[in-house]
Scaffold this active site. Structure first.
Site, mmCIF file in Angstrom:
data_model
loop_
_atom_site.group_PDB
_atom_site.id
_atom_site.type_symbol
_atom_site.label_atom_id
_atom_site.label_comp_id
_atom_site.label_asym_id
_atom_site.label_seq_id
_atom_site.Cartn_x
_atom_site.Cartn_y
_atom_site.Cartn_z
ATOM 1 N N ARG A 10 0.832 -1.200 0.000
ATOM 2 C CA ARG A 10 0.000 0.000 0.000
ATOM 3 C C ARG A 10 0.866 1.250 0.000
ATOM 4 O O ARG A 10 1.876 1.321 0.687
ATOM 5 C CB ARG A 10 -0.913 0.035 1.236
ATOM 6 N N VAL A 11 0.463 2.215 -0.807
ATOM 7 C CA VAL A 11 0.983 3.570 -0.734
ATOM 8 C C VAL A 11 -0.221 4.490 -0.640
ATOM 9 O O VAL A 11 -1.340 4.100 -0.955
ATOM 10 C CB VAL A 11 1.879 3.941 -1.949
ATOM 11 N N SER A 12 0.004 5.727 -0.213
ATOM 12 C CA SER A 12 -1.123 6.625 0.061
ATOM 13 C C SER A 12 -1.696 7.318 -1.168
ATOM 14 O O SER A 12 -2.862 7.673 -1.184
ATOM 15 C CB SER A 12 -0.700 7.684 1.085
ATOM 16 N N THR A 13 -0.874 7.540 -2.201
ATOM 17 C CA THR A 13 -1.370 8.274 -3.369
ATOM 18 C C THR A 13 -0.992 7.552 -4.653
ATOM 19 O O THR A 13 -0.048 6.755 -4.688
ATOM 20 C CB THR A 13 -0.781 9.697 -3.438
ATOM 21 N N GLN A 16 2.676 7.748 -5.883
ATOM 22 C CA GLN A 16 3.746 7.024 -5.205
ATOM 23 C C GLN A 16 3.981 5.666 -5.854
ATOM 24 O O GLN A 16 3.113 5.100 -6.498
ATOM 25 C CB GLN A 16 3.404 6.856 -3.722
#
Length: 185
Positions: A10-13, A16
């Site tokens: 998982r990354v936030s945006t 990324q």
């Protein structure tokens, strides 16, 4: 047959990159998403939780990738362990095995790192609020760009005072009546 190795990245945006996460780990099934870890309402996380079975092994690059809330992290890990799923956090070098009492130091580290992940999320939110307040203080318009210029809004107000109806104004300016009502309010 060996238990499947299941990965969660998982990354936030969307800007990324996930390439560094779980690089070099043999994964049979990967769940990847680009959303905030602020809560458990993440489609790929839910898919992972629905997918794994007893004997599976879930691999996560680092603890904060699984979640940013102490409560959520404990809930996810405990749910997986209760279902007979092993969980490994590679950056922290921590593995939780179902039915095996965790090392007290590992439990302490998990709790501390979960608190740091939540603390980091709080700092991000605080910086964001401060940035928004500073931008507003400088007079910067935040949010969606204006659809009407100040001159057009003045014209609309003038025409309304001269008797034009919101429906007529909306047609003339190619916008919704709701916007006209907002302008003349």
């Amino acid at each position: 047959m060996m238990a499947p190795n299941v990965g969660y990245i998982r990354v936030s945006t969307s800007e990324q990159n996930t390439d560094r996460q779980l690089d070099g780990i043999n994964i049979d099934k990967m769940f990847e998403e680009k959303v905030s870890g602020k809560d458990m309402k993440r489609p790929q996380l839910q898919d992972l939780l629905n997918y794994v079975r007893e004997g599976d092994h879930v691999h996560v690059h680092e603890l904060s990738r699984l979640g940013r809330s102490v409560i959520d992290l404990h809930k996810i890990v405990n749910e997986l362990l209760d279902r007979g799923v092993t969980v490994t956090f590679h950056k922290e070098n921590m593995t939780f095995v179902p039915g095996k009492q965790a090392d007290p130091i590992q439990e302490l580290m998990f709790g501390m790192l979960a608190n740091f992940a939540q603390f980091e999320r709080s700092l991000i939110k605080q910086r964001q609020r401060e940035g928004i307040e500073a931008a507003k203080a400088r007079g910067k318009h935040l949010g969606r760009p204006r659809s009407m210029t100040k001159e057009q809004e003045a014209e609309i107000k003038q025409k309304k005072s001269e008797g034009a109806t919101p429906t007529q104004l909306a047609k003339e300016y190619g916008c919704s009546r709701a916007l006209i009502y907002k302008i003349i309010k």
